[in-house]
Design an enzyme around this catalytic site. Sequence first.
Site, PDB file in Angstrom:
ATOM      1  N   HIS A 290      -4.455 -16.757   7.249  1.00 53.83           N
ATOM      2  CA  HIS A 290      -5.324 -17.753   7.885  1.00 53.83           C
ATOM      3  C   HIS A 290      -5.383 -17.530   9.394  1.00 53.83           C
ATOM      4  O   HIS A 290      -4.621 -16.746   9.952  1.00 53.83           O
ATOM      5  CB  HIS A 290      -4.831 -19.172   7.573  1.00 53.83           C
ATOM      6  CG  HIS A 290      -3.372 -19.350   7.846  1.00 53.83           C
ATOM      7  ND1 HIS A 290      -2.849 -19.376   9.112  1.00 53.83           N
ATOM      8  CD2 HIS A 290      -2.309 -19.495   7.002  1.00 53.83           C
ATOM      9  CE1 HIS A 290      -1.547 -19.550   9.043  1.00 53.83           C
ATOM     10  NE2 HIS A 290      -1.182 -19.617   7.774  1.00 53.83           N
TER      11      HIS A 290
ATOM     12  N   PRO B 123      -5.254 -19.863  12.613  1.00 54.19           N
ATOM     13  CA  PRO B 123      -5.194 -21.140  13.339  1.00 54.19           C
ATOM     14  C   PRO B 123      -6.124 -21.143  14.554  1.00 54.19           C
ATOM     15  O   PRO B 123      -6.557 -22.194  15.011  1.00 54.19           O
ATOM     16  CB  PRO B 123      -3.720 -21.229  13.785  1.00 54.19           C
ATOM     17  CG  PRO B 123      -2.974 -20.305  12.881  1.00 54.19           C
ATOM     18  CD  PRO B 123      -3.933 -19.222  12.502  1.00 54.19           C
ATOM     19  N   CYS B 124      -6.443 -19.937  15.036  1.00 52.06           N
ATOM     20  CA  CYS B 124      -7.313 -19.799  16.212  1.00 52.06           C
ATOM     21  C   CYS B 124      -8.649 -20.515  16.028  1.00 52.06           C
ATOM     22  O   CYS B 124      -9.322 -20.861  16.998  1.00 52.06           O
ATOM     23  CB  CYS B 124      -7.593 -18.320  16.474  1.00 52.06           C
ATOM     24  SG  CYS B 124      -6.167 -17.263  16.239  1.00 52.06           S
TER      25      CYS B 124
ATOM     26  N   TYR C 176     -22.556   1.987  32.381  1.00 49.50           N
ATOM     27  CA  TYR C 176     -23.492   1.164  33.153  1.00 49.50           C
ATOM     28  C   TYR C 176     -24.811   0.980  32.418  1.00 49.50           C
ATOM     29  O   TYR C 176     -25.452   1.946  31.999  1.00 49.50           O
ATOM     30  CB  TYR C 176     -23.759   1.817  34.520  1.00 49.50           C
ATOM     31  CG  TYR C 176     -24.860   1.127  35.297  1.00 49.50           C
ATOM     32  CD1 TYR C 176     -24.797  -0.248  35.552  1.00 49.50           C
ATOM     33  CD2 TYR C 176     -25.971   1.832  35.766  1.00 49.50           C
ATOM     34  CE1 TYR C 176     -25.807  -0.895  36.240  1.00 49.50           C
ATOM     35  CE2 TYR C 176     -26.989   1.190  36.465  1.00 49.50           C
ATOM     36  CZ  TYR C 176     -26.897  -0.180  36.692  1.00 49.50           C
ATOM     37  OH  TYR C 176     -27.892  -0.822  37.375  1.00 49.50           O
TER      38      TYR C 176
ATOM     39  N   ASP D  45       4.884 -14.756  15.425  1.00 51.00           N
ATOM     40  CA  ASP D  45       5.304 -15.747  16.415  1.00 51.00           C
ATOM     41  C   ASP D  45       6.798 -16.062  16.380  1.00 51.00           C
ATOM     42  O   ASP D  45       7.306 -16.739  17.272  1.00 51.00           O
ATOM     43  CB  ASP D  45       4.540 -17.062  16.191  1.00 51.00           C
ATOM     44  CG  ASP D  45       3.095 -16.975  16.652  1.00 51.00           C
ATOM     45  OD1 ASP D  45       2.675 -15.900  17.085  1.00 51.00           O
ATOM     46  OD2 ASP D  45       2.395 -18.004  16.559  1.00 51.00           O
TER      47      ASP D  45
ATOM     48  N   ARG E  62     -10.835  -0.580  43.932  1.00 51.16           N
ATOM     49  CA  ARG E  62     -11.174  -0.017  45.249  1.00 51.16           C
ATOM     50  C   ARG E  62     -10.478  -0.823  46.353  1.00 51.16           C
ATOM     51  O   ARG E  62      -9.931  -0.264  47.294  1.00 51.16           O
ATOM     52  CB  ARG E  62     -12.701  -0.068  45.421  1.00 51.16           C
ATOM     53  CG  ARG E  62     -13.209   0.315  46.794  1.00 51.16           C
ATOM     54  CD  ARG E  62     -13.316   1.820  46.950  1.00 51.16           C
ATOM     55  NE  ARG E  62     -13.670   2.197  48.308  1.00 51.16           N
ATOM     56  CZ  ARG E  62     -12.811   2.630  49.230  1.00 51.16           C
ATOM     57  NH1 ARG E  62     -11.531   2.736  48.942  1.00 51.16           N
ATOM     58  NH2 ARG E  62     -13.214   2.961  50.440  1.00 51.16           N
TER      59      ARG E  62
ATOM     60  N   ALA F  94       4.328 -22.153   2.653  1.00 50.88           N
ATOM     61  CA  ALA F  94       4.527 -23.604   2.551  1.00 50.88           C
ATOM     62  C   ALA F  94       3.240 -24.374   2.271  1.00 50.88           C
ATOM     63  O   ALA F  94       3.284 -25.492   1.758  1.00 50.88           O
ATOM     64  CB  ALA F  94       5.158 -24.107   3.849  1.00 50.88           C
TER      65      ALA F  94
ATOM     66  N   LYS G 223     -15.315 -11.474  43.365  1.00 48.28           N
ATOM     67  CA  LYS G 223     -16.321 -12.209  42.588  1.00 48.28           C
ATOM     68  C   LYS G 223     -17.564 -11.339  42.534  1.00 48.28           C
ATOM     69  O   LYS G 223     -17.975 -10.789  43.567  1.00 48.28           O
ATOM     70  CB  LYS G 223     -16.638 -13.539  43.266  1.00 48.28           C
ATOM     71  CG  LYS G 223     -17.603 -14.392  42.482  1.00 48.28           C
ATOM     72  CD  LYS G 223     -17.914 -15.691  43.200  1.00 48.28           C
ATOM     73  CE  LYS G 223     -18.937 -16.468  42.397  1.00 48.28           C
ATOM     74  NZ  LYS G 223     -19.477 -17.608  43.148  1.00 48.28           N
TER      75      LYS G 223
ATOM     76  N   ARG H  40       0.836  -1.211   0.000  1.00 48.61           N
ATOM     77  CA  ARG H  40       0.000   0.000   0.000  1.00 48.61           C
ATOM     78  C   ARG H  40       0.869   1.260   0.000  1.00 48.61           C
ATOM     79  O   ARG H  40       0.583   2.225  -0.702  1.00 48.61           O
ATOM     80  CB  ARG H  40      -0.899   0.001   1.233  1.00 48.61           C
ATOM     81  CG  ARG H  40      -1.750   1.257   1.354  1.00 48.61           C
ATOM     82  CD  ARG H  40      -2.608   1.191   2.605  1.00 48.61           C
ATOM     83  NE  ARG H  40      -3.734   0.297   2.410  1.00 48.61           N
ATOM     84  CZ  ARG H  40      -4.940   0.703   2.004  1.00 48.61           C
ATOM     85  NH1 ARG H  40      -5.149   1.964   1.740  1.00 48.61           N
ATOM     86  NH2 ARG H  40      -5.917  -0.148   1.868  1.00 48.61           N
TER      87      ARG H  40
END
Length: 434
Positions: free
Chosen positions: A41, A43-44, A413, A270, A429, A35, A348, A23
């Site tokens: 692509h 792979p995920c 919210y 990677d 907090r 290859a 939690k 570009r």
Amino acid sequence: MQETLVVLGGGAAGMSAASRARRLRPDLRVVVIEATKMVSHAPCGIPYFVEGLFDDENLFMTYTPSFFERERKIEMIMNTSAKEVNLDSRTVRLDSGKILEYDWLVISLGAIPKTPQNVNTDRVFYVHHPAHALELRKQLWSLNKIAIIGGGILGVEMAEALSSVGKKTILIHRGKYVLNKMFDEDLGNVATELIKKNVELHLNEETEEIGNGYVKTDKGKYQVDGVVLALGVLPNVAMFKGKLEIGETGALKTNSTMETSMKGVYAAGDIAETTHVVSGKPVWMPFAPVANKMGFVAGSNIGGKATIFPGTVGNMITKYGDMYMGKVGLSEIEAKQAGYNPVSATIKAKTRARYYPGAKDIYVKLIADEKSKKILGGQIIGGEEVLGRLDVISLALMKGTNIEEMFFAEMGYLPAISQVWDPITVAARQLLKA
Ligand SMILES: Cc1cc2nc3c(=O)[nH]c(=O)nc-3n(C[C@H](O)[C@H](O)[C@H](O)COP(=O)(O)OP(=O)(O)OC[C@H]3O[C@@H](n4cnc5c(N)ncnc54)[C@H](O)[C@@H]3O)c2cc1C
């Protein structure tokens, strides 16, 4: 004379680099060597393909090789491997014997799966490249009982995929809880409890041998029809050992423009090492968004637009059933290793207002440095809105946010999807009190 950019490997990083350079420099000849039959692509998607969520293997590709040829005028040399790079003569030798000259080189050969010792059967499967996903799925679907070795992200995703298609699945992991590179023990235990529900989980077990119809560990022997190996990956650097500088993580050392130790030779994805934004230390972060951006940066610089890759905060996420699990920044363990004195808060909460139906559990852990009060990382497990919250913490880490700023970060919210005190705010907090 026309200059040539050769890109080795047509995955996320390689195609981002090729497209960006094209570009910016329409005059450049851009050639990609790949290859397999697939480029750009993902792979995920392989675990979801194995789960049967889609059937068309072409959907692994964002764009096809012919799209790149036609629309972006990039020469695609498919089903061809690069065999050797000569950095002095600036040439690449292909497995066809052909020699390509380059002015600029991008190395984006990805990662390779770790292989164990003592494998005495061909009933072992790697989950690695979408070009092999169809065959992999065919083979796995023909088996009844399957062991997965490795309880990291891939192991967990494959456990979900295989148990969803009715396979009796055993997950064998050497750690004391699953996802132990993602989570500290508290959230790791939450993840472990989730996975235990429909997978036979063996923790603290070291695999010793994989044979025909069995896996032997230091604690037992399991009869299985096949084995999925999910032991992690390594940067695919073999071709460059002794030629380019390899960093302490084992990946190709790069500077902030993604250039390697050789001028004009870039690495992305990677195969490349970068810097952790939080610790400032070298890090290897083999994830797709990082790969894409590294490729973008390499392509920008080759295209003449000076661009810096700022490093990574390691924003990673996976899922199991209807729970999403992710981490960004440093875990407590990593923070200690990096020389911090971490403090943390784990809370939690629910994902919706108390009166709004369908609220899910959500666990949020925030980690900060006791001295500087800087946020160092976050870990979240929850039934919804996990990725958005990780992304908030991700940006906070990029900006060097402290606990108070995190507390005051204005979270939106809506009763149907949040609480007025967002779980991140609540965790911040608690840290304020620490
Ligand atoms: C099963 C699986 C699930 C994943 N899930 C996620 C996820 O959910 N989220 C996430 O962020 N990341 C995920 N990842 C990681 C992500 O896929 C990678 O980080 C990303 O693909 C890296 O892009 P890359 O271009 O560096 O390497 P790759 O995508 O691996 O591309 C490298 C390319 O180089 C080619 N190649 C290798 N050697 C040669 C050679 N000698 N000559 C020519 N070509 C060669 C390969 O065929 C390949 O196409 C997952 C990975 C796997 C395997």
